[in-house]
Design an enzyme around this catalytic site. Structure first.
Site, PDB file in Angstrom:
ATOM      1  N   GLU A 165       0.857  -1.214   0.039  1.00 44.73           N
ATOM      2  CA  GLU A 165      -0.148   0.044   0.093  1.00 44.73           C
ATOM      3  C   GLU A 165       0.980   1.573  -0.103  1.00 44.73           C
ATOM      4  O   GLU A 165       0.748   2.129   0.982  1.00 44.73           O
ATOM      5  CB  GLU A 165      -0.873  -0.121   1.267  1.00 44.73           C
ATOM      6  CG  GLU A 165      -1.889  -1.108   1.131  1.00 44.73           C
ATOM      7  CD  GLU A 165      -2.816  -1.242   2.329  1.00 44.73           C
ATOM      8  OE1 GLU A 165      -2.693  -0.229   3.181  1.00 44.73           O
ATOM      9  OE2 GLU A 165      -3.713  -2.019   2.719  1.00 44.73           O
ATOM     10  N   GLU A 349      -5.236  -8.630   0.803  1.00 44.88           N
ATOM     11  CA  GLU A 349      -5.907  -8.295   2.220  1.00 44.88           C
ATOM     12  C   GLU A 349      -7.462  -8.035   1.833  1.00 44.88           C
ATOM     13  O   GLU A 349      -7.675  -7.478   0.777  1.00 44.88           O
ATOM     14  CB  GLU A 349      -5.487  -6.984   2.707  1.00 44.88           C
ATOM     15  CG  GLU A 349      -3.823  -7.119   3.211  1.00 44.88           C
ATOM     16  CD  GLU A 349      -3.842  -5.662   3.973  1.00 44.88           C
ATOM     17  OE1 GLU A 349      -4.422  -5.248   4.464  1.00 44.88           O
ATOM     18  OE2 GLU A 349      -2.273  -5.658   3.902  1.00 44.88           O
TER      19      GLU A 349
HETATM   20  O1  IFM Z   1      -4.147  -3.309   9.252  1.00 46.30           O
HETATM   21  C1  IFM Z   1      -4.016  -2.799   7.908  1.00 46.30           C
HETATM   22  C2  IFM Z   1      -2.926  -3.270   7.276  1.00 46.30           C
HETATM   23  O2  IFM Z   1      -1.470  -3.276   7.825  1.00 46.30           O
HETATM   24  C3  IFM Z   1      -2.873  -2.545   5.840  1.00 46.30           C
HETATM   25  N1  IFM Z   1      -4.062  -2.835   5.256  1.00 46.30           N
HETATM   26  C4  IFM Z   1      -5.248  -2.256   5.846  1.00 46.30           C
HETATM   27  C5  IFM Z   1      -5.078  -3.147   7.193  1.00 46.30           C
HETATM   28  C6  IFM Z   1      -6.677  -2.745   8.047  1.00 46.30           C
HETATM   29  O3  IFM Z   1      -6.566  -1.300   8.152  1.00 46.30           O
END
Ligand code: IFM
Length: 443
Positions: A165, A349
């Site tokens: 990200e 994710e």
């Molecule tokens: O916890 C985070 C992760 O580190 C990166 N993506 C979003 C998740 C939830 O906020």
């Protein structure tokens, strides 16, 4: 609609170093920007820190046993740069590398495919002191660090993710300032973004040069951006924000250029873009990682960055206040295939925070998380059915952990972390996910 997934679909869970490892000062680890930030009063809810977190650094074997019990086929974790090179550049800390050696070996022995993210936000503080991501040198240092990792682990670890990200690193870290290092400067943000592109591209090039077997990609957080109203002004705002959140990353990676629209608006604040930089950003990847949580609504708002204010949609929300919008997942997956020709997509994710508690029966009942996951996985099934090349899904997260500025107040795990005792308690969603993985489907 078939809800079945291919038999070789990689079902997994994800975590990240600073969020789960703890052992903040163990065995030669250097300070990271998140150590510094979380120890600065007022930056993280309840002044929580990742000093101990889930103590995964010491409990890794127990955690692998848990993963095996659940039937995970893949595990996505991140390598802590300051554990491996404590000051970011130069001397290597073998004890830090040994931790990842143990973890990777343990996963392979358990039949679980490891996916390692090289950078999930814990920059060595020493590099921040020399300018952090707004400095071009940090990108070079990252490529060197990546090479150290390939050399040490690449004989067994064959799935690499350069950055997690990068939008969050640049925007929340350098513009909004709510994440480490907590700066608020648009020129710094744009410089950080550019150098993150270079860092990823150079790390991919170093991987190819290493001759190691395996695959490498990048993980982006992407979301549909919709206008708040049907006014022309809000349509323009949505387009500009889409260029910032989505296209500022996708276009250089897949097309070798920043999107022209907002680039013209930001030009005066851009860092130096040297000849060849955009080709570096455009270095071909083996796969793309998509992190999806919610859509965003955009409205025209003078005085805001890009004259846009964003908010959550009006649908039902998770405990974090994030709107539950599974259709947006399908939208992003299909867009990536259609507009960017993505041929291998990993969903790196997806998940939800709820206020879980241990019930009187000693169990953790989280029906809302199950409903969230079910709805999102149905969209994954739909995208696969429609031809999107989705190869795997990593649920965020294996266990409750340090949720950045929200500290331990937000629980994303399918396994409950009892922080005072460090006990792990699989929630109902863990049992549900185990069944999904076992039968390759949510139907
Ligand atoms: O916890 C985070 C992760 O580190 C990166 N993506 C979003 C998740 C939830 O906020």
């Amino acid at each position: 609609m078939s809800k079945q997934f291919p038999a070789d679909f990689l079902w997994g869970c994800a975590t990240a170093s600073y969020q789960v490892e703890g052992a903040a000062h163990a065995e030669g680890k250097g300070e990271s920007i998140w150590d510094r930030f979380s120890h600065t009063p007022g930056k993280v809810k309840n002044n929580d820190t990742g000093d101990v977190a889930c103590d995964h650094y010491h409990k890794w074997a127990e955690d692998i046993a848990l993963m095996q019990e659940l039937g995970l086929k893949g595990y996505r974790f991140s390598l802590a740069w300051p554990r491996i090179i404590p000051t970011g550049r130069g001397e290597i800390n073998q004890r830090g590398l040994d931790f990842y050696n143990r973890l990777v070996d343990g996963l392979l022995e358990a039949g679980i495919t490891p996916f390692a993210t090289l950078y999930h936000w814990d920059l060595p503080q020493a590099l921040q002191d020399r300018g952090g991501w707004p400095s071009r040198d940090t990108a070079q240092a990252f490529a060197e660090y990546a090479s150290v990792c390939y050399e040490a682990l690449g004989d067994r670890l064959q799935n690499w993710i350069t950055l997690n990200e990068p939008w969050v690193v640049a925007d929340l870290g350098y513009r909004e300032g709510i994440f480490a290092p907590g700066h608020q400067s648009v020129p710094e943000t744009l410089a950080a973004a550019h150098h993150l592109h270079l860092a990823s591209g150079w790390a991919v090039q170093a991987f190819r040069e290493s001759g190691q077997a395996g695959k490498i990609g990048i993980t982006l957080n992407l979301a549909p951006i919709q206008p708040l109203t049907d006014s022309e002004a809000d349509a323009g705002a949505a387009d500009r924000y889409d260029q910032w959140l989505n296209r500022w990353w996708l276009d250089p990676i897949f097309r070798g250029a920043y999107p022209e629209g907002i680039h013209a608006l930001l030009e005066a604040q851009m860092p130096e873009v040297r000849e060849g930089d955009m080709q570096v950003a455009n270095t071909p990847l083996d796969f793309l990682g998509l992190n999806y949580y919610f859509r965003q609504m955009a409205e025209q708002a003078p005085r805001e960055f890009l004259d846009v204010k964003v908010s959550y949609g009006s649908g039902p929300k998770t405990a974090f206040g994030w709107e539950i919008y599974p259709e947006g997942y399908y939208e992003m997956m299909t867009r990536l295939a259609r507009e960017y020709g993505v041929e291998d997509l990993y969903l790196t994710e997806n998940g939800a925070a709820y206020n879980d508690v241990i019930a009187a029966d000693g169990e953790v009942h989280d029906p809302e998380r199950i409903a969230y996951l079910q709805a999102h996985l149905e969209q994954v099934g739909r995208a696969i059915q429609d031809g999107v090349p989705v190869r795997g899904y990593f649920l965020w997260s294996l266990m409750d952990n340090f949720e950045w500025a929200a500290g331990f107040s937000m629980r994303f795990g399918i396994v409950y972390s009892d922080y005072p005792t460090l006990r792990r308690i699989p929630k109902d969603s863990a049992k549900w996910y185990a069944e999904v993985m076992a039968r390759d489907g949510v139907g």
